[in-house]
Enzyme design. Structure first.
Site, PDB file in Angstrom:
ATOM      1  N   HIS A   1      39.723  35.296  47.497  1.00  0.00           N
ATOM      2  CA  HIS A   1      40.303  33.950  47.453  1.00  0.00           C
ATOM      3  C   HIS A   1      40.815  33.594  48.841  1.00  0.00           C
ATOM      4  CE1 HIS A   1      40.590  32.701  43.163  1.00  0.00           C
ATOM      5  NE2 HIS A   1      40.279  33.957  43.002  1.00  0.00           N
TER       6      HIS A   1
ATOM      7  N   TYR B   1      49.899  35.593  38.161  1.00  0.00           N
ATOM      8  CA  TYR B   1      50.138  37.045  38.231  1.00  0.00           C
ATOM      9  C   TYR B   1      50.511  37.519  39.634  1.00  0.00           C
ATOM     10  CZ  TYR B   1      45.278  37.333  39.896  1.00  0.00           C
ATOM     11  OH  TYR B   1      44.122  37.164  40.594  1.00  0.00           O
ATOM     12  N   GLU B   2      50.351  36.654  40.626  1.00  0.00           N
ATOM     13  CA  GLU B   2      50.764  37.037  41.977  1.00  0.00           C
ATOM     14  C   GLU B   2      52.286  36.997  42.117  1.00  0.00           C
ATOM     15  OE1 GLU B   2      48.020  35.483  45.200  1.00  0.00           O
ATOM     16  OE2 GLU B   2      47.194  34.421  43.481  1.00  0.00           O
TER      17      GLU B   2
ATOM     18  N   HIS C   1      37.821  44.120  39.285  1.00  0.00           N
ATOM     19  CA  HIS C   1      37.813  42.860  40.035  1.00  0.00           C
ATOM     20  C   HIS C   1      36.578  42.767  40.927  1.00  0.00           C
ATOM     21  CE1 HIS C   1      39.169  39.334  42.149  1.00  0.00           C
ATOM     22  NE2 HIS C   1      39.054  39.958  43.302  1.00  0.00           N
TER      23      HIS C   1
ATOM     24  N   ALA D   1      36.037  32.357  37.299  1.00  0.00           N
ATOM     25  CA  ALA D   1      35.293  33.493  36.769  1.00  0.00           C
ATOM     26  C   ALA D   1      35.975  33.858  35.458  1.00  0.00           C
ATOM     27  CB  ALA D   1      35.377  34.662  37.742  1.00  0.00           C
TER      28      ALA D   1
ATOM     29  N   ASN E   1      31.413  38.808  33.300  1.00  0.00           N
ATOM     30  CA  ASN E   1      31.400  40.092  32.570  1.00  0.00           C
ATOM     31  C   ASN E   1      31.587  39.809  31.087  1.00  0.00           C
ATOM     32  OD1 ASN E   1      34.273  39.473  33.741  1.00  0.00           O
ATOM     33  ND2 ASN E   1      34.631  40.691  31.887  1.00  0.00           N
TER      34      ASN E   1
ATOM     35  N   SER F   1      37.203  32.787  41.646  1.00  0.00           N
ATOM     36  CA  SER F   1      36.837  34.116  42.170  1.00  0.00           C
ATOM     37  C   SER F   1      35.349  34.248  42.444  1.00  0.00           C
ATOM     38  CB  SER F   1      37.199  35.214  41.158  1.00  0.00           C
ATOM     39  OG  SER F   1      38.569  35.313  41.006  1.00  0.00           O
TER      40      SER F   1
ATOM     41  N   HIS G   1      47.527  32.412  41.733  1.00  0.00           N
ATOM     42  CA  HIS G   1      47.608  32.754  40.314  1.00  0.00           C
ATOM     43  C   HIS G   1      49.037  33.105  39.926  1.00  0.00           C
ATOM     44  CE1 HIS G   1      43.473  33.678  41.563  1.00  0.00           C
ATOM     45  NE2 HIS G   1      43.115  33.401  40.329  1.00  0.00           N
TER      46      HIS G   1
ATOM     47  N   MET H   1      42.269  34.127  33.930  1.00  0.00           N
ATOM     48  CA  MET H   1      43.675  34.173  34.392  1.00  0.00           C
ATOM     49  C   MET H   1      44.072  32.925  35.168  1.00  0.00           C
ATOM     50  SD  MET H   1      43.612  38.151  35.612  1.00  0.00           S
ATOM     51  CE  MET H   1      42.749  39.400  34.624  1.00  0.00           C
ATOM     52  N   SER H   2      43.423  31.812  34.902  1.00  0.00           N
ATOM     53  CA  SER H   2      43.711  30.605  35.695  1.00  0.00           C
ATOM     54  C   SER H   2      43.354  29.358  34.906  1.00  0.00           C
ATOM     55  CB  SER H   2      42.873  30.629  36.984  1.00  0.00           C
ATOM     56  OG  SER H   2      41.503  30.503  36.673  1.00  0.00           O
TER      57      SER H   2
END
Ligand code: HPA
Length: 274
Positions: free
Chosen positions: A62, A86-87, A246, A114, A234, A30, A84, A210-211
């Site tokens: 992305h 979550y998609e 995001h 990220a 963050n 990201s 990802h 998340m990856s």
């Protein structure tokens, strides 16, 4: 076996279409996709959705394509954006591009992402020393693709010691501070709660995202050597008064990315010998 057929078909199509035979594979996470042109001589691009069995990245920031070219003279393939879990895609779909890069002959995989810092600060780069995969399904669940690797791959040293040494040394030479730590993958897409971050901290995680972990597992299954760097965009939930978004993650990624681009460019040749 459909899955393996698709992967082999992707390999065939790319070998026909592309002259580059990549030794190095790199994933840009990201907010990091835009830096490819800073360190790479790009010779060809291929959108994921044109390949059999591939799915589109639906996430802002992305791009969803392969770049083929050279990085400091090293023939390379770069994922400009990833898909990802979550998609809504299966873990097998998520790791398909990694497997194709391995099948194209890339022996080293450099992962970037990220991540939220659990005991790291916004703006830090973190060399991934190990990971926690226990909160996401393994990409190896289901019929084993014997052609790629064995049923029960060892995960004692996912992030190759030799590659880590090259990255630490190069960062030092460039005077880029490089922290080290353990990355935990969660499914997302929601960010974590403060209680979850306290849990991950107690488990020994230093950064959350998340990856990456599923990709590292798929690559190790195939015998690729893996290294990874997180860009801490963050402070994780509950550690700062600002709510997470995001947009903020993507913007912070862009700011840190110049450092990462220099690190990638300077380390590429040594990673192939490291
Ligand atoms: N949590 C999960 N994934 C992330 C974060 C975070 O705080 N920052 C960037 N990716």
């Amino acid at each position: 076996m459909r899955e393996l057929q698709n992967l082999l078909q992707c390999r065939k199509l790319l070998l026909e279409k592309i002259a580059i035979r990549p030794a190095l594979a790199l994933v840009l996470g990201s907010g990091l996709g835009a830096i490819a042109a800073d360190f790479m001589e790009i010779e060809a691009t291929v959108d994921y959705e044109t390949l059999p069995g591939f799915v589109r990245s639906t996430v802002a920031g992305h791009r969803g394509r392969f770049l083929f070219g050279t990085i400091s003279g090293v023939p390379a393939v770069v994922m400009q954006g990833r898909v990802h879990y979550y998609e809504g895609y299966s873990m097998q779909q998520v790791v398909a591009p990694i497997r194709v890069m391995g099948l194209l002959g890339a022996s080293v995989l450099f992962l970037t992402n990220a991540a939220g810092g659990i005991d790291l600060n916004t703006g830090d780069l973190m060399l991934i020393t190990d990971h926690i995969s226990s909160f996401v399904p393994s990409p190896l669940i289901g019929e084993n693709l014997e052609k790629l690797g064995g049923r029960f791959p060892d995960m004692t040293e996912v992030y190759d010691r030799g590659l880590r040494t090259v990255l630490s040394r190069t960062a030092e030479e460039l005077t880029i501070p490089l922290r080290e730590g353990v990355y935990v993958q969660v499914t997302g897409p929601n960010f974590e709660t403060p209680a979850e971050i306290r849990l991950f901290k107690a488990l020994g995680a230093n950064a959350v995202g998340m990856s990456t972990v599923c990709e590292a597992i798929a690559a190790r299954h195939m015998g690729m050597r893996v290294c990874g760097v997180s860009s801490i965009t963050n402070e994780a939930a509950g550690l700062s008064p600002t709510p997470l978004s995001h947009k903020a993650v993507a913007t912070a990624g862009e700011n840190i990315s110049k450092k990462l681009a220099r690190l990638i460019q300077a380390s590429a040749p040594q990673l192939m010998n490291g």
